[in-house]
Write a protein that holds these residues in place. Structure first.
Motif, mmCIF file in Angstrom:
data_model
loop_
_atom_site.group_PDB
_atom_site.id
_atom_site.type_symbol
_atom_site.label_atom_id
_atom_site.label_comp_id
_atom_site.label_asym_id
_atom_site.label_seq_id
_atom_site.Cartn_x
_atom_site.Cartn_y
_atom_site.Cartn_z
ATOM 1 N N HIS A 88 0.832 -1.210 0.000
ATOM 2 C CA HIS A 88 0.000 0.000 0.000
ATOM 3 C C HIS A 88 0.861 1.252 0.000
ATOM 4 N N ASN A 89 0.382 2.258 -0.726
ATOM 5 C CA ASN A 89 1.093 3.533 -0.824
ATOM 6 C C ASN A 89 0.057 4.629 -1.066
ATOM 7 N N SER A 105 9.658 5.331 -2.573
ATOM 8 C CA SER A 105 10.911 4.593 -2.351
ATOM 9 C C SER A 105 10.702 3.469 -1.341
ATOM 10 N N ILE A 106 9.937 3.765 -0.292
ATOM 11 C CA ILE A 106 9.630 2.737 0.712
ATOM 12 C C ILE A 106 8.783 1.627 0.101
ATOM 13 N N MET A 129 2.765 7.187 -10.354
ATOM 14 C CA MET A 129 3.812 7.457 -11.332
ATOM 15 C C MET A 129 5.199 7.359 -10.712
ATOM 16 N N THR A 130 5.380 7.895 -9.510
ATOM 17 C CA THR A 130 6.713 7.819 -8.893
ATOM 18 C C THR A 130 7.043 6.394 -8.474
ATOM 19 N N SER A 131 6.046 5.627 -8.034
ATOM 20 C CA SER A 131 6.304 4.215 -7.719
ATOM 21 C C SER A 131 6.756 3.467 -8.961
ATOM 22 N N THR A 188 14.073 12.595 1.021
ATOM 23 C CA THR A 188 14.247 11.819 -0.209
ATOM 24 C C THR A 188 13.514 12.482 -1.366
ATOM 25 N N SER A 189 12.278 12.915 -1.117
ATOM 26 C CA SER A 189 11.505 13.575 -2.166
ATOM 27 C C SER A 189 12.169 14.868 -2.603
ATOM 28 N N PHE A 190 12.585 15.659 -1.641
ATOM 29 C CA PHE A 190 13.231 16.930 -1.958
ATOM 30 C C PHE A 190 14.445 16.712 -2.856
#
Length: 406
Positions: A88-89, A105-106, A129-131, A188-190
């Motif tokens: 899940h995300n 990332s997690i 999209m990022t996953s 991490t996102s930054f």
């Protein structure tokens, strides 16, 4: 404006500038606030002010978005659905774009931990999209299953500002390690967003923001606190090193008619351009989109991939019967873009952000409780026009000769 009117306006601005009330603004490419704070340079009234054309007939659309808030913060656990592993995300509140790379990332690490390299992602918003991209970069084949693709997803209707702690969790009942996990996701996102600075289409950029107030900021904050809120967490102190500290601007060093002005600098996501770039990256790396709609977890059993990342955002409330998701409604009025505007403003519970795809104006309410547990996704034109009128009145106080600050 003809040349005669321009000369009259500039003369009026020059007179007002001497009183420290109004001054010109930088031309496109310059900072809205010129000079150095130490020198307290007053404005050159011959610099044209980039007036925001805040008129109701310039609203070209009104959109709403339901932020998927969870009191316990984003859901990042795993479960089995038949012989499928589901990671899940979802549930990031108003921080979906801001936390997307860190949260994903997690999720991707958990998805790949069993050695599977054929991954399905459910949902094509910011988290989907990022996953998908992070899984591809780790060597996986990825298929995205979604009913809609950008720009027809809720993530495309987000404000587009760096807001990693916006309605992301409640203060009560969080696990002891949540703050640290949030900080890791945030950093991490930054870091990932830095790689999108300076690219064609300007998917991500730094812009100035101006908070305007008719009363001292500490009094304004006290009024907001007394108005009450659900008690959202605030972790800004943990990541203050990521962005410059806000600066209070004295009279004469800014063009605004309010006695209290605070400038900050932050990341801005031009979501149309950013989504397009992420989509193209995904397809160029061999990714596939499959149109699909799911109504219950067991619907996922028909998918060939045995490892899935559930990035359905607010849609997870219905798909997973997850009543812990609380909708937080937000509405944007979209004004025709003005490329010369490169800043954001907040004033009298209205926020404005000039993006490349439009100038967005929204009512923020007297506190963070605005829109909480409101599932209404119908646009409200009257609300949109009221927000635009606040900005229009502010512009009148800046540019109209003979006006004084109220």
């Amino acid at each position: 404006m003809n040349e005669s009117s321009r000369r009259t306006l500039l003369a009026s601005l020059a007179a007002l500038g001497g009183a420290g009330l109004v001054a010109g603004c930088a031309s496109p490419g310059k900072s809205l606030v010129g000079g150095t704070l130490a020198g307290r340079r007053r404005y050159d009234p011959l610099d044209p002010f980039p007036v925001i054309r805040a008129q109701a007939d310039r609203i070209f659309r009104v959109t709403t978005c339901l932020r998927p808030f969870r009191a316990a913060g984003p859901r990042l656990d795993t479960e089995r659905v038949g012989d499928h592993l589901v990671v899940h995300n979802y549930g990031h509140g108003g921080s979906g774009w801001s936390l997307s790379w860190g949260s994903s990332s997690i999720a991707v690490q958990k998805a790949l931990s069993g050695g599977d390299r054929d991954i399905g992602v459910i949902g094509a918003g910011a988290l989907g999209m990022t996953s998908a991209l992070l899984a591809q970069r780790a060597g996986a084949r990825v298929t995205i299953y979604a009913r809609d693709r950008p720009p027809h997803v809720r993530s495309s209707r987000a404000t587009g500002t760096w807001s990693p702690a916006s309605r992301v969790a409640l203060e009560q009942g969080l696990p002891v390690d949540f703050a640290g996990r949030w900080e890791d996701m945030c950093r991490t996102s930054f870091s990932h967003f830095q790689s999108y600075l300076g690219l064609a289409g300007t998917p991500v950029e730094w812009t100035d923001r101006y908070a305007l107030s008719d009363i001292p900021f500490h009094e304004a904050h006290a009024l907001r606190d007394r108005a009450g809120s659900p008690g959202f967490v605030d972790y800004h102190d943990r990541v203050r090193d990521l962005t410059p500290a806000p600066v209070d601007l004295p009279a004469g060093t800014h063009p605004f008619p309010t006695p209290f002005v605070r400038r900050s600098e932050s990341l801005q996501f031009n979501i149309a351009s950013l989504s397009d770039r992420l989509t193209n990256e995904f397809l160029a790396a061999g990714g596939r989109f499959e149109q699909a709609e799911f109504h219950a977890p067991y619907d996922l059993a028909r998918l060939p991939q045995k490892t899935l990342i559930n990035a359905t955002g607010y849609g997870a409330r219905a798909l997973w019967r997850d009543e812990s998701i609380v909708p937080v409604r937000g509405q944007l009025a979209w004004l025709i873009p003005q490329p010369e505007l490169q800043f954001g403003i907040s004033y009298r519970d209205v926020g404005l952000l000039s993006r490349r795809d439009g100038i967005i104006v929204q009512s923020s309410g007297v506190n963070d409780f605005a829109g909480y547990n409101d599932p209404n996704e119908q646009p409200d034109r009257a609300e949109a026009e009221a927000a635009v009128r606040v900005i229009a009145a502010l512009m009148d106080r800046i540019v109209a000769p003979g006006r004084t600050a109220a």
